[in-house]
Enzyme design. Structure first.
Site, mmCIF file in Angstrom:
data_model
loop_
_atom_site.group_PDB
_atom_site.id
_atom_site.type_symbol
_atom_site.label_atom_id
_atom_site.label_comp_id
_atom_site.label_asym_id
_atom_site.label_seq_id
_atom_site.Cartn_x
_atom_site.Cartn_y
_atom_site.Cartn_z
ATOM 1 N N HIS A 54 0.872 -1.180 0.000
ATOM 2 C CA HIS A 54 0.000 0.000 0.000
ATOM 3 C C HIS A 54 0.904 1.223 0.000
ATOM 4 C CE1 HIS A 54 -3.363 2.661 0.797
ATOM 5 N NE2 HIS A 54 -2.721 3.148 1.855
ATOM 6 N N ASP A 99 -10.549 5.277 -5.523
ATOM 7 C CA ASP A 99 -11.690 5.886 -6.212
ATOM 8 C C ASP A 99 -11.478 6.002 -7.723
ATOM 9 O OD1 ASP A 99 -13.668 6.292 -4.271
ATOM 10 O OD2 ASP A 99 -12.622 8.030 -3.468
ATOM 11 N N SER A 120 4.621 0.254 -14.746
ATOM 12 C CA SER A 120 3.502 -0.598 -14.308
ATOM 13 C C SER A 120 2.698 -1.140 -15.487
ATOM 14 C CB SER A 120 2.584 0.186 -13.376
ATOM 15 O OG SER A 120 3.308 0.756 -12.314
#
Length: 439
Positions: free
Chosen positions: A179, A231, A305
């Site tokens: 995280h 979100d 990524s």
């Protein structure tokens, strides 16, 4: 701009205190120096962007030359069922050349006038705890997973701040969970920045992920990962690969769906790539196919990524509905009497891009006040191609062992609907590792 040896030594001290503090801690705790490593990488980087059409910010070219020093310290662990340790890193970047008229390559930060800074530095570290074959790290670090991967493509590596769990309790399987909520970009000193993709970003919070690399000790391997960008989206990744003798086959699949407040807009995207590599003696031949299914591009945060086959030097070939093909050739010249010298060239062509159906008002089809209407990032009928040429040499022995020289040339051409730059880019990167080894 030149530096005396005294001036350079003073600047080097800026990036190393966090490493020295880590070594002091190591001396005070038995076991921390067991297996500890201290490394410093000297990186000299020249980057030239020659824009053909269009010319961003009315600049025909951007060119910067800089010297960087990347230092890292990795401690061992204190004895006991729970071992404690410390990893730390420091960085110093010095401008060698780069004026206001051609700044902005990403090697150096810019001041308020748009000029390249003459120097910048940063430092950080992470505390780590180990139990059996499981390690938990908390702090600033580099991360390497298919759903969140900090990059190391310029003078300074990217870093992320948060926690990372790595476990190898199961034979042949590596579990990871993390995280991260704060970020250090490649040309910044601050650890409180954000990572930006094609439309998504980490401004609303951060990124969380969990996953596993499986069958790591066998010819047949794979991986499964899932992530959540606050979100914005849920993203899932699957990999299957086979390495057998002279053949390597690799398949990658991503699925991305919006979640929560959907800050980047509605997303329903599936992206996949298939590649095959055949090696014979000193030569290797690779073919790859990549497809993006969805009205939005395949997006990601963090510079590396994206583990799709056609994400290469300049372009990612990840436009909405894009289909792309790659042909690549590698040659290891050590077979011909030049050990350490390698050559690579590849060509990727992408087409069938259509970004006009991206949800209006979202990050990929925003409202443009200058025209008074919604304007998609990419139009209908987008196509482009990229050609890369790389030559890399690594000294194999002697006092300069480990010294590497990389010369790269990139050409990218696109039509208006694809909305990319027509550019020729040249990289010259010289690196020399100062390996202090185990302390």
């Amino acid at each position: 701009m030149t530096f005396s040896s005294r001036d350079l030594n003073r600047r080097l001290c800026v990036c190393l205190p966090v490493l020295f503090s880590g070594m002091v801690l190591a001396d005070e705790s038995q076991g921390l120096l067991d297996g500890a490593k201290l490394e410093v990488l000297s990186r000299n980087f020249y980057l030239n962007n020659d824009y053909r059409s269009p010319s961003p910010a009315d600049k025909n070219y951007k060119a910067e030359w800089a010297q960087g020093f990347i230092s890292s310290f990795e401690s061992g662990f204190t004895p006991g069922s729970l071992g404690f340790g410390l990893d730390a890193h420091g960085f110093l970047g010095l401008k060698l050349d780069g004026g206001k008229g051609h700044s902005g390559t990403g090697l150096l930060p810019l001041d308020s006038d748009g000029r390249s800074e003459s120097e910048y530095s940063s430092g950080g570290g992470a505390l780590k705890i180990k139990a059996s074959k499981t390690t938990l790290a908390f702090g600033e670090m580099m991360v390497e997973t298919p759903v969140f991967d900090t990059s190391d493509k310029r003078l300074q590596p990217e870093y992320a701040s948060g926690f990372l769990l790595n476990s190898r309790e199961l034979d042949g399987t590596t579990l990871q969970a993390g995280h991260f909520t704060a970020f250090k970009n490649q040309d910044h000193s601050s650890a409180k920045d954000d990572f930006y993709g094609y439309g998504a970003n980490t401004e609303a919070g951060g990124i969380t992920f969990v996953g596993a690399d499986m069958f790591t000790q066998s010819p047949l391997g794979g991986a499964l990962y899932a992530s959540e960008l606050t979100d914005t989206w849920h993203q899932y990744y699957a990999n299957l690969h086979l390495k057998q003798s002279s053949v390597f086959l690799d398949a990658n699949l991503y699925q991305t769906r919006d979640t929560g407040q959907a800050l980047a807009g509605a997303i329903d995207n599936t992206a996949f790539s298939l590649s095959g590599k055949y090696t014979v003696d000193a030569q290797a031949f690779t073919l790859a196919f990549q497809k993006i299914n969805g009205d939005t591009p395949f997006d990601f945060v963090g510079g590396d990524s994206i583990y799709l086959a056609n994400s290469i030097k300049y372009a990612d070939f990840n436009g909405a509905h894009e289909r792309s093909w790659q042909a690549r050739y590698d040659l290891d010249l050590s077979t011909y009497g030049v050990p350490g010298l390698k050559f690579m060239t590849r060509y990727v062509m992408g087409s069938q891009i259509d970004g006009t159906h991206a949800p209006k008002g979202g990050a990929y089809h925003p409202f443009d006040e200058s025209v008074g209407d919604y304007v998609p990032q990419q139009g209908d009928g987008g196509r482009h191609w990229e050609r890369d040429i790389d030559l890399r040499y690594v000294v194999q022995s002697g006092t300069a062992k480990g010294l590497s020289l990389q010369l790269s040339h990139v050409s990218h051409r696109a039509n208006t609907a694809q909305a990319g730059d027509d550019i020729d880019r040249v990289y010259v990167v010289i690196q020399y590792p100062l390996n202090f080894g185990h302390l």
